[in-house]
Design a protein around this motif. Structure first.
Motif, PDB file in Angstrom:
ATOM      1  N   ARG A  92       0.812  -1.217   0.000  1.00  0.00           N
ATOM      2  CA  ARG A  92       0.000   0.000   0.000  1.00  0.00           C
ATOM      3  C   ARG A  92       0.843   1.263   0.000  1.00  0.00           C
ATOM      4  O   ARG A  92       0.436   2.288  -0.542  1.00  0.00           O
ATOM      5  CB  ARG A  92      -0.929   0.016   1.221  1.00  0.00           C
ATOM      6  CG  ARG A  92      -2.108  -0.941   1.143  1.00  0.00           C
ATOM      7  CD  ARG A  92      -3.144  -0.600   2.213  1.00  0.00           C
ATOM      8  NE  ARG A  92      -2.594  -0.660   3.547  1.00  0.00           N
ATOM      9  CZ  ARG A  92      -2.617  -1.748   4.329  1.00  0.00           C
ATOM     10  NH1 ARG A  92      -3.155  -2.871   3.868  1.00  0.00           N
ATOM     11  NH2 ARG A  92      -2.101  -1.717   5.536  1.00  0.00           N
ATOM     12  N   ARG A  93       2.002   1.218   0.634  1.00  0.00           N
ATOM     13  CA  ARG A  93       2.788   2.433   0.844  1.00  0.00           C
ATOM     14  C   ARG A  93       4.038   2.496  -0.043  1.00  0.00           C
ATOM     15  O   ARG A  93       4.797   3.454   0.044  1.00  0.00           O
ATOM     16  CB  ARG A  93       3.232   2.512   2.310  1.00  0.00           C
ATOM     17  CG  ARG A  93       2.070   2.602   3.288  1.00  0.00           C
ATOM     18  CD  ARG A  93       1.497   4.015   3.361  1.00  0.00           C
ATOM     19  NE  ARG A  93       0.403   4.071   4.303  1.00  0.00           N
ATOM     20  CZ  ARG A  93      -0.874   4.078   3.957  1.00  0.00           C
ATOM     21  NH1 ARG A  93      -1.202   4.039   2.661  1.00  0.00           N
ATOM     22  NH2 ARG A  93      -1.815   4.131   4.863  1.00  0.00           N
ATOM     23  N   ARG A  94       4.256   1.517  -0.906  1.00  0.00           N
ATOM     24  CA  ARG A  94       5.520   1.448  -1.636  1.00  0.00           C
ATOM     25  C   ARG A  94       5.748   2.683  -2.505  1.00  0.00           C
ATOM     26  O   ARG A  94       6.861   3.234  -2.545  1.00  0.00           O
ATOM     27  CB  ARG A  94       5.561   0.183  -2.513  1.00  0.00           C
ATOM     28  CG  ARG A  94       6.938  -0.089  -3.103  1.00  0.00           C
ATOM     29  CD  ARG A  94       7.972  -0.190  -1.974  1.00  0.00           C
ATOM     30  NE  ARG A  94       9.326  -0.199  -2.416  1.00  0.00           N
ATOM     31  CZ  ARG A  94      10.071  -1.304  -2.525  1.00  0.00           C
ATOM     32  NH1 ARG A  94       9.569  -2.482  -2.225  1.00  0.00           N
ATOM     33  NH2 ARG A  94      11.310  -1.234  -2.909  1.00  0.00           N
ATOM     34  N   GLU A  95       4.718   3.138  -3.208  1.00  0.00           N
ATOM     35  CA  GLU A  95       4.888   4.311  -4.066  1.00  0.00           C
ATOM     36  C   GLU A  95       5.259   5.535  -3.240  1.00  0.00           C
ATOM     37  O   GLU A  95       6.145   6.319  -3.615  1.00  0.00           O
ATOM     38  CB  GLU A  95       3.605   4.571  -4.849  1.00  0.00           C
ATOM     39  CG  GLU A  95       3.727   5.723  -5.840  1.00  0.00           C
ATOM     40  CD  GLU A  95       2.467   5.914  -6.667  1.00  0.00           C
ATOM     41  OE1 GLU A  95       2.383   6.930  -7.377  1.00  0.00           O
ATOM     42  OE2 GLU A  95       1.561   5.049  -6.597  1.00  0.00           O
ATOM     43  N   LEU A  96       4.603   5.701  -2.088  1.00  0.00           N
ATOM     44  CA  LEU A  96       4.932   6.818  -1.209  1.00  0.00           C
ATOM     45  C   LEU A  96       6.346   6.684  -0.675  1.00  0.00           C
ATOM     46  O   LEU A  96       7.133   7.640  -0.688  1.00  0.00           O
ATOM     47  CB  LEU A  96       3.931   6.872  -0.057  1.00  0.00           C
ATOM     48  CG  LEU A  96       4.221   7.874   1.067  1.00  0.00           C
ATOM     49  CD1 LEU A  96       4.133   9.308   0.553  1.00  0.00           C
ATOM     50  CD2 LEU A  96       3.237   7.671   2.228  1.00  0.00           C
ATOM     51  N   LEU A  97       6.708   5.484  -0.212  1.00  0.00           N
ATOM     52  CA  LEU A  97       8.011   5.267   0.412  1.00  0.00           C
ATOM     53  C   LEU A  97       9.156   5.332  -0.589  1.00  0.00           C
ATOM     54  O   LEU A  97      10.309   5.506  -0.193  1.00  0.00           O
ATOM     55  CB  LEU A  97       8.013   3.932   1.141  1.00  0.00           C
ATOM     56  CG  LEU A  97       7.071   3.857   2.342  1.00  0.00           C
ATOM     57  CD1 LEU A  97       6.928   2.427   2.833  1.00  0.00           C
ATOM     58  CD2 LEU A  97       7.556   4.762   3.462  1.00  0.00           C
ATOM     59  N   ASP A  98       8.852   5.215  -1.871  1.00  0.00           N
ATOM     60  CA  ASP A  98       9.887   5.400  -2.885  1.00  0.00           C
ATOM     61  C   ASP A  98      10.429   6.825  -2.883  1.00  0.00           C
ATOM     62  O   ASP A  98      11.474   7.104  -3.471  1.00  0.00           O
ATOM     63  CB  ASP A  98       9.337   5.056  -4.276  1.00  0.00           C
ATOM     64  CG  ASP A  98       9.259   3.551  -4.499  1.00  0.00           C
ATOM     65  OD1 ASP A  98       9.919   2.809  -3.758  1.00  0.00           O
ATOM     66  OD2 ASP A  98       8.529   3.125  -5.427  1.00  0.00           O
ATOM     67  N   GLY A  99       9.698   7.730  -2.192  1.00  0.00           N
ATOM     68  CA  GLY A  99      10.152   9.119  -2.098  1.00  0.00           C
ATOM     69  C   GLY A  99      11.261   9.334  -1.094  1.00  0.00           C
ATOM     70  O   GLY A  99      11.810  10.441  -1.007  1.00  0.00           O
ATOM     71  N   LEU A 100      11.619   8.312  -0.308  1.00  0.00           N
ATOM     72  CA  LEU A 100      12.745   8.437   0.620  1.00  0.00           C
ATOM     73  C   LEU A 100      14.046   8.598  -0.162  1.00  0.00           C
ATOM     74  O   LEU A 100      14.302   7.864  -1.122  1.00  0.00           O
ATOM     75  CB  LEU A 100      12.835   7.202   1.509  1.00  0.00           C
ATOM     76  CG  LEU A 100      11.753   7.040   2.580  1.00  0.00           C
ATOM     77  CD1 LEU A 100      11.833   5.650   3.191  1.00  0.00           C
ATOM     78  CD2 LEU A 100      11.894   8.119   3.650  1.00  0.00           C
ATOM     79  N   VAL A 101      14.871   9.540   0.257  1.00  0.00           N
ATOM     80  CA  VAL A 101      16.116   9.814  -0.452  1.00  0.00           C
ATOM     81  C   VAL A 101      17.053   8.613  -0.356  1.00  0.00           C
ATOM     82  O   VAL A 101      17.604   8.139  -1.357  1.00  0.00           O
ATOM     83  CB  VAL A 101      16.795  11.074   0.126  1.00  0.00           C
ATOM     84  CG1 VAL A 101      18.150  11.285  -0.535  1.00  0.00           C
ATOM     85  CG2 VAL A 101      15.904  12.292  -0.069  1.00  0.00           C
ATOM     86  N   ASP A 102      17.239   8.112   0.865  1.00  0.00           N
ATOM     87  CA  ASP A 102      18.090   6.937   1.080  1.00  0.00           C
ATOM     88  C   ASP A 102      17.187   5.746   1.338  1.00  0.00           C
ATOM     89  O   ASP A 102      16.583   5.633   2.416  1.00  0.00           O
ATOM     90  CB  ASP A 102      19.038   7.157   2.259  1.00  0.00           C
ATOM     91  CG  ASP A 102      20.021   8.288   2.004  1.00  0.00           C
ATOM     92  OD1 ASP A 102      20.556   8.343   0.881  1.00  0.00           O
ATOM     93  OD2 ASP A 102      20.226   9.102   2.915  1.00  0.00           O
ATOM     94  N   GLN A 103      17.083   4.873   0.371  1.00  0.00           N
ATOM     95  CA  GLN A 103      16.179   3.737   0.484  1.00  0.00           C
ATOM     96  C   GLN A 103      16.758   2.667   1.409  1.00  0.00           C
ATOM     97  O   GLN A 103      17.881   2.206   1.212  1.00  0.00           O
ATOM     98  CB  GLN A 103      15.930   3.132  -0.901  1.00  0.00           C
ATOM     99  CG  GLN A 103      14.962   3.931  -1.761  1.00  0.00           C
ATOM    100  CD  GLN A 103      13.529   3.847  -1.225  1.00  0.00           C
ATOM    101  OE1 GLN A 103      13.028   2.774  -0.921  1.00  0.00           O
ATOM    102  NE2 GLN A 103      12.887   4.996  -1.140  1.00  0.00           N
ATOM    103  N   PRO A 104      15.989   2.257   2.445  1.00  0.00           N
ATOM    104  CA  PRO A 104      16.445   1.156   3.297  1.00  0.00           C
ATOM    105  C   PRO A 104      16.219  -0.177   2.595  1.00  0.00           C
ATOM    106  O   PRO A 104      15.560  -0.256   1.552  1.00  0.00           O
ATOM    107  CB  PRO A 104      15.535   1.285   4.523  1.00  0.00           C
ATOM    108  CG  PRO A 104      14.259   1.857   3.973  1.00  0.00           C
ATOM    109  CD  PRO A 104      14.677   2.786   2.861  1.00  0.00           C
ATOM    110  N   HIS A 105      16.747  -1.212   3.192  1.00  0.00           N
ATOM    111  CA  HIS A 105      16.476  -2.562   2.697  1.00  0.00           C
ATOM    112  C   HIS A 105      15.168  -3.016   3.328  1.00  0.00           C
ATOM    113  O   HIS A 105      15.043  -3.083   4.551  1.00  0.00           O
ATOM    114  CB  HIS A 105      17.609  -3.512   3.076  1.00  0.00           C
ATOM    115  CG  HIS A 105      17.385  -4.914   2.599  1.00  0.00           C
ATOM    116  ND1 HIS A 105      17.391  -5.256   1.270  1.00  0.00           N
ATOM    117  CD2 HIS A 105      17.128  -6.062   3.286  1.00  0.00           C
ATOM    118  CE1 HIS A 105      17.153  -6.553   1.141  1.00  0.00           C
ATOM    119  NE2 HIS A 105      16.990  -7.065   2.352  1.00  0.00           N
TER     120      HIS A 105
END
Length: 586
Positions: free
Chosen positions: A132-145
Motif C-alpha cells: 500500500r505504501r511502496r509508491e509513497l516510500l519510494d520518495g525516501l532519499v536513502d532507500q532502506p532494505h
C-alpha cells in the motif's frame, strides 16, 4: 526467570523470557485481541503459545540476517503484528526503532531523519503495508532494505534468544525537532524495572484486564499497556487510535464489554467522551469494573475529572478510580502515580504566587488555580525539585525543575552525547549529588505527591500530541512571500481546560500584504505540515516579537503580549473555541 517476585512468581529479566514463561504455563490463554474499527468483536486474537511460536520463528529469521546490535526500523499498522515484530527483535538482539506509518509525503522527512540518526539500514513491515505504501516510500532519499514479517519465518526453530537485561531493547524517538531528532535508548533492564512498578501498583485481584487505544509506537501505549500486559500475563484488548478519535464511545464500550479494570488516556480523551457521548448511550455502559482510570501525558484538569465522574456515574464509574500520573520516555515511562482507590488529590493555590514559582495554598472559595496531584514517586526512584538556573535544590514551597534518578532512567540519547550529558548527567551544584535526569518539566512536591505546573522548555502539548515550536515556525517561513523569516513565535495558551496553538508572525519590512491571504497561508502551512489547527493566528508589525540578546525568540514574552492585547495586531484570526486573548475577555 531467576528471581522471585512478591507475588510468588519468578520475575523475568527480559520480556522474551517473560513470554516463554506464559507460553509454558498458560499456552492457550488469550494474550491480546485487537478490535476492528467498529469495535464490536475481536478481529485479531492471539494466545501466548501462538505469539511465542511467531516470535521464535521470526526471531530466528532476524538472527540469520542481522547481527546483534543492528538497528531496524519497525513500521507497522495497528494490530498484533507490531508486537510480534518487536518481540522478535528482542529475541534476536536486534535494536528496534518503532515509527508511525507515513500516510503523506510530508511525513517522509521525519522518517528519513530517524533512519539517518539511528543508522538503521533495514525497515521491517507487513507485506500488505509495503504494497500500500511502496509508491509513497519510494520518495525516501536513502532507500532502506525492505523486510516483511512474513518473510522472516523459520520453520522448526528452537529456543535460543540472543538477549540479556543489559542489552539495548529499542530506541524511542521523541515527537520532536526537525533539526535534531532525539532517540531515547532503553535497555531491557529499564523496561522490566518500570513495567514491574506499574504491574505491582495495580489494585490487587485475579481478574485484571487491560483496554488500550493509545498508539503502540509511543511509550504509554507500548510500555504502559502492551508490554505491561505481557509482563503481568494480563489479557489486553487494544484498538487503532483512529478508532477512538472517530468515535470515543468505542473505548468505553470495550471497557464495559470486556470488564476491563485498567485503562486510561490523556485529559483530552476524557473531555472527548464528555462532549461526544450522549446521555442515552451512557445508560448502556457498565464501567463499575474500571478500577484504574489513568490520566496523564498532558496537564490534568480537576474540572475534567469532576465532569467525567458526574457524566458517567450513571454508567457505574467511580471518581476514586482516577489515577493521575506523571512520566516521560526518558524515564522509560512512569515516574509517579498512586493506584489506591482514593479520590485524586487537589491543591488550590494562589495564581499570582504560582506564576512567580511560589506554592501558596488558598481556601477553595477564594480565586486561585487548582492543580491535580500526580501521585507518589514510584519505588526505588528519587525525585528532586531543583532551581534550573542555580542547580540548587528548591525549598518545599517553590516550583522548580523535576529531576529523577532510578533504574528506569534511560541510557541516554542515541549518538547524541551533548544532549545526553545535559539531560542525563545532572548534579546538584552544592553537594554534587547525582547523576539525575533533567526532565524539563516544572513542578513541586507536596505531602509526598508530585505536582506538575508547566514546562521549562517550549514543548507544546496539544490534544495529547507533542510539538516543537521551532518545527511549526520553520514550516511557516516559506508559505507566503511577505513572511519575515526568523520572526515567528509559536506557543500555547490555555482556554476551557485545553491547550491551543497560537502563532504570531511578523510581516516583512516594507510589505503590505493581503492580510486575509497572509493568515490563510499560515493556516494551510500548519495544517499540511503538522495536521494541526491553530487556536489563533496574528499578523504583527516588524519588531513586535521580542528577541533575546542573541536573537532567539522569547516565546513566553510573546504569550504575555497575547494576553495583554498590546500592541494591537495588524490582523487576527481566532478560533471560536479559544475564548481568551485578543478580541475577547480573558
Amino acid at each position: 526467570m531467576n528471581q522471585i517476585s512478591s507475588h510468588g512468581q519468578a520475575t523475568p529479566t527480559t520480556l522474551v523470557t517473560c513470554l516463554q514463561h506464559w507460553a509454558e504455563s498458560r499456552p492457550d490463554a488469550m494474550a491480546f485481541d485487537f478490535l476492528p474499527s467498529h469495535g464490536e468483536a475481536a478481529a485479531d486474537t492471539i494466545t501466548y503459545a501462538q505469539l511465542h511460536s511467531r516470535v521464535v520463528s521470526s526471531g530466528e529469521g532476524l538472527k540469520a540476517l542481522l547481527p546483534p546490535g543492528e538497528r531496524i526500523v519497525l513500521m507497522f499498522p495497528a494490530g498484533t503484528s507490531f508486537l510480534h515484530a518487536l518481540l522478535a527483535c528482542f529475541y534476536a538482539g536486534v535494536i528496534a526503532v518503532p515509527v508511525v506509518t507515513p500516510h503523506h509525503r510530508r511525513s517522509l522527512p521525519r522518517l528519513s531523519r530517524v533512519l539517518t540518526d539511528s543508522g538503521a539500514r533495514h525497515l521491517l513491515t507487513t507485506q500488505a503495508t509495503l504494497n500500500r505504501r511502496r509508491e509513497l516510500l519510494d520518495g525516501l532519499v536513502d532507500q532502506p532494505h525492505w523486510l516483511t514479517i512474513e518473510s522472516l519465518e523459520v520453520a522448526g526453530s528452537g529456543w535460543s534468544p540472543v538477549t540479556n537485561n543489559t542489552r539495548i531493547a529499542f530506541i524511542q524517538y521523541t515527537s520532536g525537532s526537525t533539526g535534531e531528532p532525539k532517540g531515547v535508548v532503553l535497555s531491557h533492564e529499564n523496561l522490566i524495572s518500570n513495567i514491574s512498578l506499574i504491574a505491582s501498583a495495580r489494585v490487587s485481584g485475579n481478574s485484571h484486564r487491560l483496554v488500550c487505544w493509545l498508539p503502540a509506537f509511543h511509550d504509554w501505549g507500548l510500555i504502559g499497556f502492551l508490554l505491561h500486559a505481557l509482563y503481568s500475563g494480563t489479557p489486553c484488548t487494544f484498538m487503532d487510535p483512529l478508532s477512538f478519535l472517530e468515535r470515543p464511545l468505542r473505548w468505553l464500550e470495550a471497557i464495559s464489554r470486556t470488564r476491563a479494570t485498567f485503562s486510561g488516556g490523556p485529559n483530552f480523551a476524557y473531555q472527548r467522551c464528555i462532549r461526544s457521548i450522549p446521555p442515552e448511550d451512557r445508560l448502556h455502559l457498565d464501567l463499575s469494573c474500571w478500577e484504574s482510570a489513568l490520566v496523564g501525558a498532558e496537564p490534568v484538569y480537576a474540572d475534567t475529572l469532576r465532569e467525567f465522574a458526574e457524566a458517567f456515574a450513571v454508567s457505574g464509574f467511580r471518581s476514586s478510580a482516577f489515577v493521575p500520573c506523571y512520566g516521560l520516555a526518558e524515564n522509560t515511562l512512569w515516574v509517579s502515580g498512586t493506584i489506591e482507590q482514593t479520590e485524586p488529590t487537589l491543591l488550590h493555590l494562589d495564581t499570582r504566587q504560582l506564576r512567580e514559582h511560589r506554592v501558596v495554598p488558598v481556601r477553595g472559595e477564594e480565586p486561585g488555580t487548582t492543580l491535580v496531584g500526580c501521585g507518589r514517586v514510584v519505588r526505588n526512584h528519587h525525585v528532586l525539585i531543583v532551581d534550573p538556573d542555580t542547580l540548587l535544590q528548591c525549598q518545599p514551597d517553590r516550583v522548580g525543575e523535576v529531576w529523577v534518578s532510578g533504574p528506569s532512567v534511560a541510557q541516554g540519547y542515541w549518538r547524541n552525547q551533548r544532549n545526553s550529558q545535559q539531560a542525563f548527567d545532572a548534579y546538584l551544584a552544592d553537594t554534587n549529588q547525582g547523576p539525575y535526569l533533567r526532565t524539563g518539566d516544572l513542578g513541586f512536591m507536596h505531602d509526598g505527591q508530585v505536582f506538575i505546573t508547566g514546562r521549562l522548555k517550549d514543548l507544546l502539548i496539544i490534544a495529547g500530541r507533542n510539538f516543537y515550536p521551532q518545527d511549526i515556525e520553520r514550516s511557516i517561513e516559506t508559505c507566503h512571500p511577505d513572511i519575515r523569516p526568523g520572526h515567528c513565535a509559536a506557543f500555547s495558551v490555555e482556554s476551557d481546560r485545553q491547550e491551543h496553538l497560537v502563532v504570531m508572525q511578523e510581516v516583512a519590512l516594507g510589505r503590505r500584504p493581503d492580510l486575509d491571504a497572509f493568515i490563510g497561508s499560515i493556516q494551510m502551512a500548519i495544517m499540511q505540515g503538522h495536521g494541526l489547527s491553530a487556536g489563533a493566528i496574528l499578523a504583527v508589525r516588524p519588531g513586535t516579537i521580542p528577541l533575546t540578546s542573541s536573537g532567539k525568540i522569547r516565546r513566553s514574552a510573546c504569550r504575555d503580549l497575547f494576553w495583554s492585547r498590546q500592541p494591537a495586531p495588524l490582523a487576527l484570526w481566532q478560533n471560536a473555541s479559544l475564548q481568551t486573548g485578543f478580541g475577547a475577555g480573558r
